[in-house]
Each structure stands twice: as structure tokens, then as C-alpha cells.
Design an enzyme around this catalytic site. Structure first.
Site, PDB file in Angstrom:
ATOM      1  N   THR A 111      80.540 -21.173  15.197  1.00 24.63           N
ATOM      2  CA  THR A 111      80.981 -22.361  14.454  1.00 24.63           C
ATOM      3  C   THR A 111      81.391 -23.477  15.406  1.00 24.63           C
ATOM      4  O   THR A 111      81.866 -23.206  16.516  1.00 24.63           O
ATOM      5  CB  THR A 111      82.175 -21.982  13.550  1.00 24.63           C
ATOM      6  OG1 THR A 111      82.802 -23.179  13.085  1.00 24.63           O
ATOM      7  CG2 THR A 111      83.224 -21.155  14.273  1.00 24.63           C
ATOM      8  N   ASP A 112      81.273 -24.710  14.927  1.00 25.67           N
ATOM      9  CA  ASP A 112      81.766 -25.838  15.734  1.00 25.67           C
ATOM     10  C   ASP A 112      83.290 -25.810  15.863  1.00 25.67           C
ATOM     11  O   ASP A 112      83.853 -26.497  16.722  1.00 25.67           O
ATOM     12  CB  ASP A 112      81.295 -27.180  15.150  1.00 25.67           C
ATOM     13  CG  ASP A 112      81.764 -27.456  13.727  1.00 25.67           C
ATOM     14  OD1 ASP A 112      82.440 -26.598  13.130  1.00 25.67           O
ATOM     15  OD2 ASP A 112      81.447 -28.551  13.208  1.00 25.67           O
ATOM     16  N   GLU A 113      83.952 -25.007  15.020  1.00 25.72           N
ATOM     17  CA  GLU A 113      85.423 -24.982  15.064  1.00 25.72           C
ATOM     18  C   GLU A 113      85.954 -24.402  16.381  1.00 25.72           C
ATOM     19  O   GLU A 113      87.118 -24.599  16.716  1.00 25.72           O
ATOM     20  CB  GLU A 113      85.989 -24.208  13.862  1.00 25.72           C
ATOM     21  CG  GLU A 113      85.580 -24.859  12.551  1.00 25.72           C
ATOM     22  CD  GLU A 113      86.330 -24.340  11.342  1.00 25.72           C
ATOM     23  OE1 GLU A 113      87.486 -23.918  11.486  1.00 25.72           O
ATOM     24  OE2 GLU A 113      85.737 -24.363  10.250  1.00 25.72           O
TER      25      GLU A 113
ATOM     26  N   TYR B 281      91.284 -18.207  12.808  1.00 26.17           N
ATOM     27  CA  TYR B 281      89.847 -18.017  12.536  1.00 26.17           C
ATOM     28  C   TYR B 281      89.002 -18.502  13.711  1.00 26.17           C
ATOM     29  O   TYR B 281      88.191 -17.752  14.265  1.00 26.17           O
ATOM     30  CB  TYR B 281      89.444 -18.769  11.256  1.00 26.17           C
ATOM     31  CG  TYR B 281      87.949 -19.000  11.145  1.00 26.17           C
ATOM     32  CD1 TYR B 281      87.063 -17.935  10.967  1.00 26.17           C
ATOM     33  CD2 TYR B 281      87.401 -20.293  11.241  1.00 26.17           C
ATOM     34  CE1 TYR B 281      85.686 -18.147  10.894  1.00 26.17           C
ATOM     35  CE2 TYR B 281      86.030 -20.505  11.170  1.00 26.17           C
ATOM     36  CZ  TYR B 281      85.176 -19.433  10.992  1.00 26.17           C
ATOM     37  OH  TYR B 281      83.811 -19.645  10.933  1.00 26.17           O
TER      38      TYR B 281
ATOM     39  N   LYS C 219      86.587 -16.495  16.475  1.00 26.55           N
ATOM     40  CA  LYS C 219      85.166 -16.788  16.683  1.00 26.55           C
ATOM     41  C   LYS C 219      84.912 -17.144  18.155  1.00 26.55           C
ATOM     42  O   LYS C 219      83.897 -16.751  18.737  1.00 26.55           O
ATOM     43  CB  LYS C 219      84.717 -17.941  15.778  1.00 26.55           C
ATOM     44  CG  LYS C 219      84.693 -17.629  14.297  1.00 26.55           C
ATOM     45  CD  LYS C 219      83.709 -16.556  13.886  1.00 26.55           C
ATOM     46  CE  LYS C 219      82.269 -16.991  13.991  1.00 26.55           C
ATOM     47  NZ  LYS C 219      81.349 -15.927  13.473  1.00 26.55           N
TER      48      LYS C 219
HETATM   49  P1  NAD Z   1      81.151 -15.452   4.135  1.00 25.02           P
HETATM   50  O1  NAD Z   1      82.618 -15.211   4.174  1.00 25.02           O
HETATM   51  O2  NAD Z   1      80.540 -16.047   2.918  1.00 25.02           O
HETATM   52  O3  NAD Z   1      80.372 -14.082   4.406  1.00 25.02           O
HETATM   53  C1  NAD Z   1      80.799 -13.153   5.343  1.00 25.02           C
HETATM   54  C2  NAD Z   1      80.171 -11.806   4.988  1.00 25.02           C
HETATM   55  O4  NAD Z   1      80.585 -10.857   5.994  1.00 25.02           O
HETATM   56  C3  NAD Z   1      80.618 -11.253   3.645  1.00 25.02           C
HETATM   57  O5  NAD Z   1      79.490 -10.814   2.909  1.00 25.02           O
HETATM   58  C4  NAD Z   1      81.515 -10.076   4.006  1.00 25.02           C
HETATM   59  O6  NAD Z   1      81.490  -9.029   3.054  1.00 25.02           O
HETATM   60  C5  NAD Z   1      80.933  -9.648   5.335  1.00 25.02           C
HETATM   61  N1  NAD Z   1      81.894  -8.924   6.186  1.00 25.02           N
HETATM   62  C6  NAD Z   1      83.193  -9.257   6.432  1.00 25.02           C
HETATM   63  N2  NAD Z   1      83.742  -8.339   7.237  1.00 25.02           N
HETATM   64  C7  NAD Z   1      82.777  -7.427   7.532  1.00 25.02           C
HETATM   65  C8  NAD Z   1      82.737  -6.258   8.337  1.00 25.02           C
HETATM   66  N3  NAD Z   1      83.813  -5.831   9.008  1.00 25.02           N
HETATM   67  N4  NAD Z   1      81.578  -5.574   8.404  1.00 25.02           N
HETATM   68  C9  NAD Z   1      80.475  -5.976   7.720  1.00 25.02           C
HETATM   69  N5  NAD Z   1      80.461  -7.071   6.938  1.00 25.02           N
HETATM   70  C10 NAD Z   1      81.599  -7.793   6.841  1.00 25.02           C
HETATM   71  O7  NAD Z   1      80.828 -16.327   5.410  1.00 25.02           O
HETATM   72  P2  NAD Z   1      79.696 -17.422   5.640  1.00 25.02           P
HETATM   73  O8  NAD Z   1      80.211 -18.727   5.225  1.00 25.02           O
HETATM   74  O9  NAD Z   1      78.421 -16.915   5.100  1.00 25.02           O
HETATM   75  O10 NAD Z   1      79.636 -17.417   7.225  1.00 25.02           O
HETATM   76  C11 NAD Z   1      78.716 -16.581   7.938  1.00 25.02           C
HETATM   77  C12 NAD Z   1      78.923 -16.789   9.420  1.00 25.02           C
HETATM   78  O11 NAD Z   1      78.732 -18.157   9.745  1.00 25.02           O
HETATM   79  C13 NAD Z   1      80.335 -16.434   9.884  1.00 25.02           C
HETATM   80  O12 NAD Z   1      80.235 -15.779  11.111  1.00 25.02           O
HETATM   81  C14 NAD Z   1      81.023 -17.779  10.030  1.00 25.02           C
HETATM   82  O13 NAD Z   1      81.986 -17.733  11.036  1.00 25.02           O
HETATM   83  C15 NAD Z   1      79.860 -18.668  10.417  1.00 25.02           C
HETATM   84  N6  NAD Z   1      80.015 -20.077  10.025  1.00 25.02           N
HETATM   85  C16 NAD Z   1      80.139 -20.445   8.729  1.00 25.02           C
HETATM   86  C17 NAD Z   1      80.243 -21.797   8.388  1.00 25.02           C
HETATM   87  C18 NAD Z   1      80.323 -22.264   6.970  1.00 25.02           C
HETATM   88  O14 NAD Z   1      80.396 -23.472   6.746  1.00 25.02           O
HETATM   89  N7  NAD Z   1      80.302 -21.387   5.986  1.00 25.02           N
HETATM   90  C19 NAD Z   1      80.270 -22.761   9.383  1.00 25.02           C
HETATM   91  C20 NAD Z   1      80.162 -22.336  10.710  1.00 25.02           C
HETATM   92  C21 NAD Z   1      80.016 -21.001  11.008  1.00 25.02           C
END
Ligand code: NAD
Length: 328
Positions: free
Chosen positions: A124-126, A149, A153
Site C-alpha cells: 500500500t502507499d500508506e 496497519y 504492511k
Molecule cells: P480485505 O480486507 O477486503 O481482504 C483481506 C482478505 O484476507 C479477506 O478475505 C480475509 O479473510 C483474508 N485474510 C485475513 N487474514 C488472513 C489470514 N491470516 N490468512 C488468510 N487469509 C486472511 O482487503 P483488500 O482491501 O482486498 O486488500 C487486499 C490487499 O491489498 C491487502 O494486503 C491490503 O493491505 C492491500 N491494499 C488495499 C488497498 C485498498 O484500498 N483496499 C489499498 C492498498 C493496499
């Protein structure tokens, strides 16, 4: 190719699985997800019956659950699995360290042991912290995370980097801005506000609402991941951004206007602790090296997103009632 996708029942992971089914129908996909509150198998309706797709309910931090999947042979790991909600990390940081850092390290060890061709970490950009009114995050910006968080990351990113430097594990890291689109859990800004607006409930906006995010339509993120997976140079980080900076207030006003609801529903609430003011991405590297460009601007992406939530009210209702968790 056989891909191990972790966190594929979450927002971006499930969009990625749909995307890969369309773009690479011959690929075999294993989706491993613990199905925390954020995991939703409803997101995968349409792919579940494919013979080239398999779901495994398991924790990425459990080495004994992960090893058999690696032993059967996977070409690449795409690690989406994470605890992803900043507000939850402020209340309970421990689970973020476990899943985001220890979970990633477990996968890295196995990727090394079983010689996977690519370990792609979705970050993430965060991790870069916050910006003032000027400037953009580049891949060389220092890591300066401000929430538990983003710190977890950043910790994972450093481990991924170290496995490349120490063990020559072929890795890439992508760092994207705020995603939006179908299947996003309604604790996050856009689906939360759509939900409240549709129910004529107050729309809670943190602080003065002027925090800026660079909005990336999720399908554009998926196309970036696809490119990095196939063409990313080993060891490299790629930033992915939509070039769509908007304040939270602007986003909320768009939703109200698209849904024909009054701005009087906006309610300012106490700001989030350590709330980063602005994120913005310089996506020049992935554009110049890999030819990536986002297809959706903010106006088209947000309209498409609102329409998706209007068309999929049952998906939202099953989350509201908890029925989405009752999968056999
Ligand atoms: P999300 O919370 O919707 O999905 C996360 C998934 O991971 C869920 O299905 C959850 O059940 C699963 N999970 C959690 N703990 C687990 C574990 N111990 N073992 C197996 N599965 C597990 O998140 P998202 O928004 O889809 O984000 C996906 C990735 O992208 C993350 O790594 C997040 O940091 C990154 N990200 C997201 C955004 C955004 O805007 N949503 C932005 C930047 C980066």
C-alpha cells in the site's frame, strides 16, 4: 501457470480472481483465505464451479496448513491476505502483526523452500506515511508508516525485500493507492457512504473531510498486478496510482449527488487518530517500464461503482444480516 492467491475472498483478491479468469482462462488458481469478517465467498460466485479454481480455508500464518499447497507445486504467490482496516488496527494492533508480518514471513519461507518463480506482495502507499499539499510518493520515498496497519504492511515489505537480497527469492512489491469498486466490504469509505445514503442515514465524515486520497478503480489495479506478475523485474517495487486525487468530502458529495440525496446528511465526526492528510502516487515507473495505464478516471469509476452497489443490494443485505458468513 498455477497461482496461489491469498486473501482471494476479500475485496481486491476476489476482483483479481475474476480478472484472471477472464484474461488467462487456462491458469489454475488456488484461493487460500481464512474467511475473517472481511472474507466473503459471495464475491466468488461465478468462478466457484470452475475446474481450474479451488478454495482452501486456511490461515497464511499456519505453516502446516500452507506447506501442502506449496508441495503440490505453484508457480507464483500473490499475497493479498491481510488485516486491512486502519480503524481496526488502532483498536487491536496484534492481529495485524500476526497476519500481515508473520503470515507473510511464513509464505516467504515456503516460497523459498519450494522455489516459486515469483512472490508478489500486494502492499500500500500508506507505508510511505503522509504528504503535504505538494509532492508524490515514488518507489524511493522513505518508509514512514503512521498507523499500526501501515507499519505492519511496511514490516512485511521489508521482509519481502530482505528475502530477495539474502536468498535471491524472485519478488516484486506493488504499492497502490486507495482502491474502490465492486465487492468492497462496507466498512470502507465508498461502500459505507453509499449504504448510509441509500438508507438516508447520516454520512460520518472524519475531521474536516479534506484528507486527500488518490482513487484507483480496482480493475485497473488488477491489470497492474497482472503486468507485474508477468513482466516485473525481480526485486523491484512498483507504485500503482489512479492519478485521481480527491478529498473525502468530494467523494461523499459525489455519492450524494449521484444518488439524489441531500448534503445535509453529511455529519462531521471526531478525526481518526494519526489520520494521514494526503496520499498521492507517482506511477511513472510502472507506466514507463511495463506500459501500464489506468482505464478508469474518477468520474467513470465512481459511477460504475455506485451502479454496482445499486444492482447488488442482496450482496450488501447478506453482509448486513451476517448471512454471508454462513457458507458450508
Ligand atoms: P480485505 O480486507 O477486503 O481482504 C483481506 C482478505 O484476507 C479477506 O478475505 C480475509 O479473510 C483474508 N485474510 C485475513 N487474514 C488472513 C489470514 N491470516 N490468512 C488468510 N487469509 C486472511 O482487503 P483488500 O482491501 O482486498 O486488500 C487486499 C490487499 O491489498 C491487502 O494486503 C491490503 O493491505 C492491500 N491494499 C488495499 C488497498 C485498498 O484500498 N483496499 C489499498 C492498498 C493496499
Amino acid at each position: 501457470m498455477k497461482l496461489l492467491v491469498t486473501g482471494g475472498a476479500g475485496f481486491i483478491g476476489s476482483n483479481f480472481i475474476h480478472f484472471m479468469r477472464r484474461e488467462h482462462p487456462s491458469y489454475e488458481l488456488i484461493n487460500v483465505d481464512l474467511l475473517t469478517y472481511a472474507g466473503n465467498l459471495d464475491n466468488l460466485i461465478g468462478v466457484q464451479d470452475s475446474t481450474r479454481y479451488r478454495f482452501v480455508a486456511a490461515d497464511i500464518a499456519e505453516q502446516s496448513a500452507m506447506e501442502p499447497l506449496f508441495r503440490e507445486g505453484v508457480d507464483a504467490v500473490i499475497n493479498f491476505a491481510a488485516e486491512s482496516h486502519v480503524d481496526r488496527s488502532i483498536k487491536d494492533p496484534g492481529i495485524f502483526v500476526r497476519t500481515n508480518i508473520s503470515g507473510t514471513q511464513t509464505l516467504l519461507d515456503l516460497a523459498r523452500k519450494y522455489k516459486v518463480q515469483k512472490f508478489l506482495q500486494i502492499s500500500t502507499d500508506e507505508v510511505y506515511g503522509t504528504l503535504g499539499v505538494e509532492g508524490l510518493f515514488s518507489e524511493n520515498s522513505p518508509l514512514a508508516p503512521n498507523s499500526p496497519y501501515s507499519a505492519s504492511k511496511a514490516g512485511a515489505d521489508l521482509l519481502v525485500r530482505a528475502y530477495h537480497e539474502t536468498f535471491r527469492l524472485p519478488i516484486n512489491i506493488t504499492r497502490c493507492s486507495n482502491n474502490y469498486g465492486p465487492y468492497q466490504f462496507p466498512e470502507k469509505l465508498i461502500p459505507l457512504m453509499i449504504n448510509h445514503a441509500l438508507a438516508n442515514k447520516p454520512l460520518p465524515v472524519y475531521g474536516d473531510g479534506l484528507n486527500v486520497r488518490d482513487w484507483l478503480y480496482v480493475e485497473d489495479h488488477c491489470s497492474a498486478i497482472d503486468l507485474v506478475l508477468h513482466h516485473g523485474r525481480d526485486g523491484e517495487v512498483y507504485n500503482v496510482g489512479g492519478n485521481n486525487e480527491r478529498t473525502n468530502l468530494h467523494v461523499v458529495r459525489t455519492i450524494l449527488s449521484e444518488l439524489g440525496r441531500p448534503e445535509a446528511l453529511i455529519t462531521y465526526v471526531e478525526d481518526r487518530l494519526g489520520h494521514d492528510r494526503r496520499y498521492a502516487i507517482d506511477a511513472g515507473k510502472i507506466r514507463d517500464e511495463l506500459g501500464w495505464n489506468p482505464k478508469f478516471d474518477y468520474e467513470s469509476g465512481i459511477r460504475k461503482t455506485i451502479q454496482w452497489y445499486l444492482d447488488n443490494s442482496t450482496w450488501m443485505e447478506r453482509i448486513a444480516t451476517g448471512a454471508y458468513r454462513q457458507h458450508e
